[in-house]
Design a protein around this motif. Sequence first.
Motif, PDB file in Angstrom:
ATOM      1  N   THR A 192       0.892  -1.169   0.162  1.00  0.00           N
ATOM      2  CA  THR A 192       0.123  -0.057  -0.172  1.00  0.00           C
ATOM      3  C   THR A 192       0.854   1.337   0.240  1.00  0.00           C
ATOM      4  OG1 THR A 192      -1.919  -1.236   1.200  1.00  0.00           O
ATOM      5  CG2 THR A 192      -2.068   1.253   0.921  1.00  0.00           C
ATOM      6  N   ALA A 220       1.012   4.892  -0.078  1.00  0.00           N
ATOM      7  CA  ALA A 220       0.139   6.296  -0.006  1.00  0.00           C
ATOM      8  C   ALA A 220       1.100   7.270   0.338  1.00  0.00           C
ATOM      9  CB  ALA A 220      -0.784   6.204   1.283  1.00  0.00           C
ATOM     10  N   ILE A 237      -5.376  11.670  -6.653  1.00  0.00           N
ATOM     11  CA  ILE A 237      -5.224  10.204  -6.463  1.00  0.00           C
ATOM     12  C   ILE A 237      -4.880   9.513  -7.868  1.00  0.00           C
ATOM     13  CG2 ILE A 237      -7.374   9.304  -6.498  1.00  0.00           C
ATOM     14  CD1 ILE A 237      -6.734   7.390  -4.398  1.00  0.00           C
ATOM     15  N   CYS A 275      -4.148   5.403  -8.931  1.00  0.00           N
ATOM     16  CA  CYS A 275      -4.501   4.053  -8.734  1.00  0.00           C
ATOM     17  C   CYS A 275      -3.865   3.179  -9.602  1.00  0.00           C
ATOM     18  CB  CYS A 275      -5.718   3.548  -8.583  1.00  0.00           C
ATOM     19  SG  CYS A 275      -6.911   4.578  -7.450  1.00  0.00           S
ATOM     20  N   ILE A 281     -10.324   9.955  -0.799  1.00  0.00           N
ATOM     21  CA  ILE A 281      -9.402   8.798  -1.046  1.00  0.00           C
ATOM     22  C   ILE A 281     -10.375   7.454  -0.814  1.00  0.00           C
ATOM     23  CG2 ILE A 281      -7.595   7.266   0.045  1.00  0.00           C
ATOM     24  CD1 ILE A 281      -6.442   9.856   1.133  1.00  0.00           C
ATOM     25  N   ASN A 284     -10.225   4.905  -4.299  1.00  0.00           N
ATOM     26  CA  ASN A 284      -9.154   3.776  -4.139  1.00  0.00           C
ATOM     27  C   ASN A 284      -9.904   2.539  -4.790  1.00  0.00           C
ATOM     28  OD1 ASN A 284      -7.293   2.262  -3.437  1.00  0.00           O
ATOM     29  ND2 ASN A 284      -7.957   1.782  -1.318  1.00  0.00           N
ATOM     30  N   TYR A 304      -2.466   2.875  -4.495  1.00  0.00           N
ATOM     31  CA  TYR A 304      -2.492   4.168  -4.795  1.00  0.00           C
ATOM     32  C   TYR A 304      -1.290   5.164  -4.176  1.00  0.00           C
ATOM     33  CZ  TYR A 304      -4.268   5.262  -0.365  1.00  0.00           C
ATOM     34  OH  TYR A 304      -4.527   5.673   1.075  1.00  0.00           O
TER      35      TYR A 304
END
Length: 319
Positions: A6, A8, A152, A154, A238, A242, A247
């Motif tokens: 993950t 971020a 964002i 992805c 988010i 997501n 992402y």
Amino acid sequence: MDEKETHATISPSAPPSYSDSVQHQPTSYSTQDIPLTDGVQYDEPYNDHDDPPPPYSTITDYQPILDPGGSAYPTPLLPYADGAAIAAAADYEDMARKSMTHVEAHLAALNDRGPSICCIDKDYLSHIEGEDVYMSYIDKHKRALPQIRFFIQCYHYEWRTEHYQDSNGNRRTRRRRERVNTHCASKYLKYSQCWDFTKYPCAADCGAEFARVKFVKEYSFKDEWSKAQYEKQKSNFIQSNNRDSHYDFKEIYTLAGFRDAMTVKLTEEDTPTCMHPCCYCLACMVLGCMCYTHWFHSRTAKLYVVSLKVLQITEEISG
């Protein structure tokens, strides 16, 4: 596809929750008093090129008063001396004091930094202007409404099989992991009011022929409710976007017309010919970067301008 990392990439946390405001627009600039805040009524939505306009505010008029220490702090006009108006004035003055304390602390930290001996920001050499242009940029920064954009991206990883020939002519196979970008989205933070607390020095008092000015922009929040609503808008954005294994998230803070750096000319004499980006690049090519930097610093004084925008969110926004 089994691997789950993950990512971020969160932007640095915002400054302490002191907040932003609409800027003070004095009738004439003073070399001693710091113009803080002036009510500006935005009757038309603000728009910067093709960007969607941020929320704009209707703000009552403000005027500065002097505290016992002699510093100018903006306080709302009180047409009626009722308890609510007095409480609002006290609340605003408290916000102004906290905001300017934060700005002054940031300025002190910036001034404690030593100058770079290896390189020069090319904006200093590309933008050499008079003091009138310097003041116009400060006014432009003060009038600009902040835009905070969430973004964002992805993505996931896929394994690719490749066939190739080695140096001996043999056919071989290898697997390579490749990133595949999928869904992306962006959204602007919605806020209700904005105040500006900008502190700038008088360039003419720096005691040098030129002043190299570094502009710094920040934002904060007027109260804990506003900060909580900001976090909620970011979290909702988010969660709703997501849509893949991983992402990257970033927050982009912009002010229309903001410039990072410039050099202010404080003398009637002509600007030296070698104070130009081409001369700096040439000096770097012949390994004279440090010598050029030392010469440039000897002709200029370093100044900082900090623009703090304080935001208030008065209504809960879902989604």
